[in-house]
Design an enzyme around this catalytic site. Structure first.
Site, PDB file in Angstrom:
ATOM      1  N   GLN A   1      16.166  -5.591  -1.967  1.00 24.56           N
ATOM      2  CA  GLN A   1      15.718  -6.384  -0.819  1.00 24.56           C
ATOM      3  C   GLN A   1      16.813  -7.269  -0.235  1.00 24.56           C
ATOM      4  O   GLN A   1      16.920  -7.420   0.978  1.00 24.56           O
ATOM      5  CB  GLN A   1      14.535  -7.251  -1.270  1.00 24.56           C
ATOM      6  CG  GLN A   1      13.914  -8.107  -0.197  1.00 24.56           C
ATOM      7  CD  GLN A   1      12.818  -9.005  -0.753  1.00 24.56           C
ATOM      8  OE1 GLN A   1      12.443  -8.911  -1.929  1.00 24.56           O
ATOM      9  NE2 GLN A   1      12.316  -9.883   0.083  1.00 24.56           N
TER      10      GLN A   1
ATOM     11  N   TYR B   1      -6.768 -12.518  -5.676  1.00 23.28           N
ATOM     12  CA  TYR B   1      -5.921 -11.414  -5.183  1.00 23.28           C
ATOM     13  C   TYR B   1      -5.971 -11.329  -3.648  1.00 23.28           C
ATOM     14  O   TYR B   1      -5.009 -10.909  -2.997  1.00 23.28           O
ATOM     15  CB  TYR B   1      -6.333 -10.097  -5.850  1.00 23.28           C
ATOM     16  CG  TYR B   1      -5.272  -9.017  -5.835  1.00 23.28           C
ATOM     17  CD1 TYR B   1      -4.054  -9.191  -6.484  1.00 23.28           C
ATOM     18  CD2 TYR B   1      -5.489  -7.815  -5.165  1.00 23.28           C
ATOM     19  CE1 TYR B   1      -3.085  -8.202  -6.465  1.00 23.28           C
ATOM     20  CE2 TYR B   1      -4.526  -6.818  -5.149  1.00 23.28           C
ATOM     21  CZ  TYR B   1      -3.326  -7.023  -5.796  1.00 23.28           C
ATOM     22  OH  TYR B   1      -2.377  -6.029  -5.775  1.00 23.28           O
TER      23      TYR B   1
ATOM     24  N   LYS C   1      -3.737  -3.737   0.012  1.00 21.56           N
ATOM     25  CA  LYS C   1      -3.748  -2.509  -0.809  1.00 21.56           C
ATOM     26  C   LYS C   1      -4.773  -1.504  -0.274  1.00 21.56           C
ATOM     27  O   LYS C   1      -4.548  -0.291  -0.337  1.00 21.56           O
ATOM     28  CB  LYS C   1      -4.035  -2.842  -2.282  1.00 21.56           C
ATOM     29  CG  LYS C   1      -2.906  -3.592  -2.992  1.00 21.56           C
ATOM     30  CD  LYS C   1      -1.593  -2.841  -2.963  1.00 21.56           C
ATOM     31  CE  LYS C   1      -0.552  -3.432  -3.893  1.00 21.56           C
ATOM     32  NZ  LYS C   1       0.795  -2.881  -3.674  1.00 21.56           N
TER      33      LYS C   1
ATOM     34  N   SER D   1      10.078  -4.427 -13.703  1.00 20.79           N
ATOM     35  CA  SER D   1       9.479  -3.840 -12.490  1.00 20.79           C
ATOM     36  C   SER D   1       8.883  -2.465 -12.758  1.00 20.79           C
ATOM     37  O   SER D   1       9.464  -1.658 -13.497  1.00 20.79           O
ATOM     38  CB  SER D   1      10.552  -3.670 -11.407  1.00 20.79           C
ATOM     39  OG  SER D   1      11.043  -4.907 -10.971  1.00 20.79           O
ATOM     40  N   ILE D   2       7.764  -2.183 -12.105  1.00 21.44           N
ATOM     41  CA  ILE D   2       7.170  -0.847 -12.208  1.00 21.44           C
ATOM     42  C   ILE D   2       8.177   0.185 -11.697  1.00 21.44           C
ATOM     43  O   ILE D   2       8.301   1.276 -12.260  1.00 21.44           O
ATOM     44  CB  ILE D   2       5.839  -0.791 -11.420  1.00 21.44           C
ATOM     45  CG1 ILE D   2       4.792  -1.650 -12.141  1.00 21.44           C
ATOM     46  CG2 ILE D   2       5.352   0.647 -11.280  1.00 21.44           C
ATOM     47  CD1 ILE D   2       3.451  -1.757 -11.452  1.00 21.44           C
TER      48      ILE D   2
ATOM     49  N   GLY E   1      12.322  -0.994  -4.856  1.00 23.35           N
ATOM     50  CA  GLY E   1      11.491  -2.054  -5.445  1.00 23.35           C
ATOM     51  C   GLY E   1      11.809  -2.453  -6.868  1.00 23.35           C
ATOM     52  O   GLY E   1      10.973  -3.055  -7.528  1.00 23.35           O
TER      53      GLY E   1
HETATM   54  N1  LIG Z   1       2.237  -5.546 -11.735  1.00 23.91           N
HETATM   55  C1  LIG Z   1       1.014  -5.097 -11.547  1.00 23.91           C
HETATM   56  O1  LIG Z   1       0.071  -5.480 -12.243  1.00 23.91           O
HETATM   57  C2  LIG Z   1       0.745  -4.083 -10.464  1.00 23.91           C
HETATM   58  C3  LIG Z   1      -0.419  -3.316 -10.542  1.00 23.91           C
HETATM   59  C4  LIG Z   1      -0.659  -2.368  -9.547  1.00 23.91           C
HETATM   60  C5  LIG Z   1       0.238  -2.222  -8.514  1.00 23.91           C
HETATM   61  N2  LIG Z   1       1.367  -2.999  -8.465  1.00 23.91           N
HETATM   62  C6  LIG Z   1       2.289  -2.791  -7.354  1.00 23.91           C
HETATM   63  O2  LIG Z   1       3.499  -2.273  -7.833  1.00 23.91           O
HETATM   64  C7  LIG Z   1       4.517  -2.530  -6.874  1.00 23.91           C
HETATM   65  C8  LIG Z   1       5.737  -3.089  -7.581  1.00 23.91           C
HETATM   66  O3  LIG Z   1       5.450  -4.401  -8.054  1.00 23.91           O
HETATM   67  P1  LIG Z   1       5.827  -4.907  -9.515  1.00 23.91           P
HETATM   68  O4  LIG Z   1       4.555  -5.355 -10.139  1.00 23.91           O
HETATM   69  O5  LIG Z   1       6.695  -3.951 -10.195  1.00 23.91           O
HETATM   70  O6  LIG Z   1       6.606  -6.270  -9.200  1.00 23.91           O
HETATM   71  P2  LIG Z   1       8.158  -6.557  -8.871  1.00 23.91           P
HETATM   72  O7  LIG Z   1       8.167  -7.994  -8.457  1.00 23.91           O
HETATM   73  O8  LIG Z   1       9.008  -6.171  -9.996  1.00 23.91           O
HETATM   74  O9  LIG Z   1       8.470  -5.615  -7.632  1.00 23.91           O
HETATM   75  C9  LIG Z   1       8.126  -5.958  -6.302  1.00 23.91           C
HETATM   76  C10 LIG Z   1       9.294  -5.526  -5.464  1.00 23.91           C
HETATM   77  O10 LIG Z   1       8.980  -5.678  -4.069  1.00 23.91           O
HETATM   78  C11 LIG Z   1      10.212  -5.974  -3.443  1.00 23.91           C
HETATM   79  N3  LIG Z   1      10.017  -6.535  -2.098  1.00 23.91           N
HETATM   80  C12 LIG Z   1       9.228  -7.577  -1.713  1.00 23.91           C
HETATM   81  N4  LIG Z   1       9.420  -7.832  -0.392  1.00 23.91           N
HETATM   82  C13 LIG Z   1      10.334  -6.921   0.055  1.00 23.91           C
HETATM   83  C14 LIG Z   1      10.963  -6.688   1.299  1.00 23.91           C
HETATM   84  N5  LIG Z   1      10.700  -7.441   2.390  1.00 23.91           N
HETATM   85  N6  LIG Z   1      11.860  -5.667   1.401  1.00 23.91           N
HETATM   86  C15 LIG Z   1      12.163  -4.892   0.317  1.00 23.91           C
HETATM   87  N7  LIG Z   1      11.606  -5.086  -0.902  1.00 23.91           N
HETATM   88  C16 LIG Z   1      10.712  -6.101  -1.030  1.00 23.91           C
HETATM   89  C17 LIG Z   1      10.849  -6.994  -4.378  1.00 23.91           C
HETATM   90  O11 LIG Z   1      12.237  -7.140  -4.102  1.00 23.91           O
HETATM   91  C18 LIG Z   1      10.564  -6.345  -5.729  1.00 23.91           C
HETATM   92  O12 LIG Z   1      11.621  -5.498  -6.095  1.00 23.91           O
HETATM   93  C19 LIG Z   1       3.897  -3.457  -5.847  1.00 23.91           C
HETATM   94  O13 LIG Z   1       3.440  -2.712  -4.739  1.00 23.91           O
HETATM   95  C20 LIG Z   1       2.720  -4.026  -6.604  1.00 23.91           C
HETATM   96  O14 LIG Z   1       1.695  -4.503  -5.752  1.00 23.91           O
HETATM   97  C21 LIG Z   1       1.629  -3.915  -9.429  1.00 23.91           C
END
Ligand SMILES: NC(=O)c1ccc[n+]([C@@H]2O[C@H](COP(=O)([O-])OP(=O)(O)OC[C@H]3O[C@@H](n4cnc5c(N)ncnc54)[C@H](O)[C@@H]3O)[C@@H](O)[C@H]2O)c1
Length: 252
Positions: free
Chosen positions: A41, A154, A161, A20-21, A14
């Protein structure tokens, strides 16, 4: 000197870019001595990931919408690296039109897609991953408070989630026999690519920031610290849980 994750191989799923997280998790784990492998991805994201990790051998394509893509990725990881000690699943997706307005306007397809990519994918990753996970090992996924409260816009992602957190509990029960712990981190809102898909995400980020104990957003490196703990042997007693890393937003 021996570090917390010395000798551990962790798969990071991811990373889209340096915000990215998953990248925060990767950096913390590297600092703590882990050896990392990454999935991306598609080809477009591979280019972005190569700028951060210029080692093509460690980058493997995996689209979690496809069982064969997941199976193939784990086969490649097995051949190149052998058994691994942990997986960070930091993946979610919903169509932009589903992340705006009233949830009753959600489409059947959009709802199913959000569930498939953001919740079911953890089960699929666990299913194909278990063959190459060591005993003990640890899986960590990322969730958000929108699973518990009705956060504006959301919508389907909040419902996904909630399902993801339930998946964590069921997987934790069923993977215990393989020595695999499964947990989630409920991260505070952080400006990443994924968040920009939510309508009025500026409001969501601001509201969340105002409610942290010090008025500052949690960082990806703070989330990474918690992920490092969860994949480490310090966390052997933490099973099937959702740990908040949101600087108190869920309390206030
Ligand atoms: N940013 C926030 O505020 C926040 C808060 C809590 C949780 N999250 C969660 O953290 C996680 C990472 O998100 P982020 O905020 O770092 O954003 P991000 O956009 O950097 O990462 C999301 C990732 O999901 C991948 N992805 C989406 N569809 C895919 C697929 N079909 N196959 C493989 N990979 C796929 C993307 O390529 C990307 O790398 C997510 O689950 C998000 O819901 C985010």
């Amino acid at each position: 000197m021996e570090k917390l994750l010395s000798g551990k191989k962790i798969l990071i799923m991811g990373v889209a870019n340096k915000r990215s997280i998953a990248w925060g998790c990767a950096q913390s784990m590297l600092d703590n001595g882990a050896e990392l492998i990454f999935t991306y991805q598609n080809e477009r994201l591979k280019k972005s990931l190569l700028r951060l990790i210029p080692d093509e051998q460690r980058l493997i394509e995996c689209d979690v919408a496809s069982d064969s893509s997941i199976e193939n990725a784990f086969n490649i990881i097995d051949q190149r690296f052998g058994k691994i000690d942990g997986i960070v699943h930091a993946i979610a997706y919903a169509n932009k039109e589903e992340l705006a307005g009233d949830i009753m306007n959600s489409s059947r397809e959009g709802y199913a897609l959000a569930q498939d990519i953001s919740a079911f994918s953890l089960i699929a990753v666990a299913k194909y991953g278990v063959a190459i996970l060591n005993n003990p090992a640890s899986i960590v996924t990322l969730t958000y408070f929108g699973s518990e409260r009705a956060i504006p816009n959301y919508n389907v992602m909040g419902v996904a989630k909630a399902a993801l957190e339930a998946n964590v509990r069921y997987l934790a029960r069923d993977m215990a026999k393989y020595g695999v712990r499964v947990n989630a981190i409920s991260a505070g809102a952080i400006k990443t690519l994924a968040v920009t898909g939510v309508k009025d995400h500026g409001d969501l980020l601001r509201l969340s920031e105002e409610r942290t104990v010090d008025g500052k957003s949690v960082t990806t490196s703070e989330v990474g610290g918690a992920a490092t703990f969860l994949v480490s042997d310090l966390a052997t007693g933490v099973v099937g849980d959702t740990i908040y890393v949101d600087k108190g937003v869920h309390l206030i």
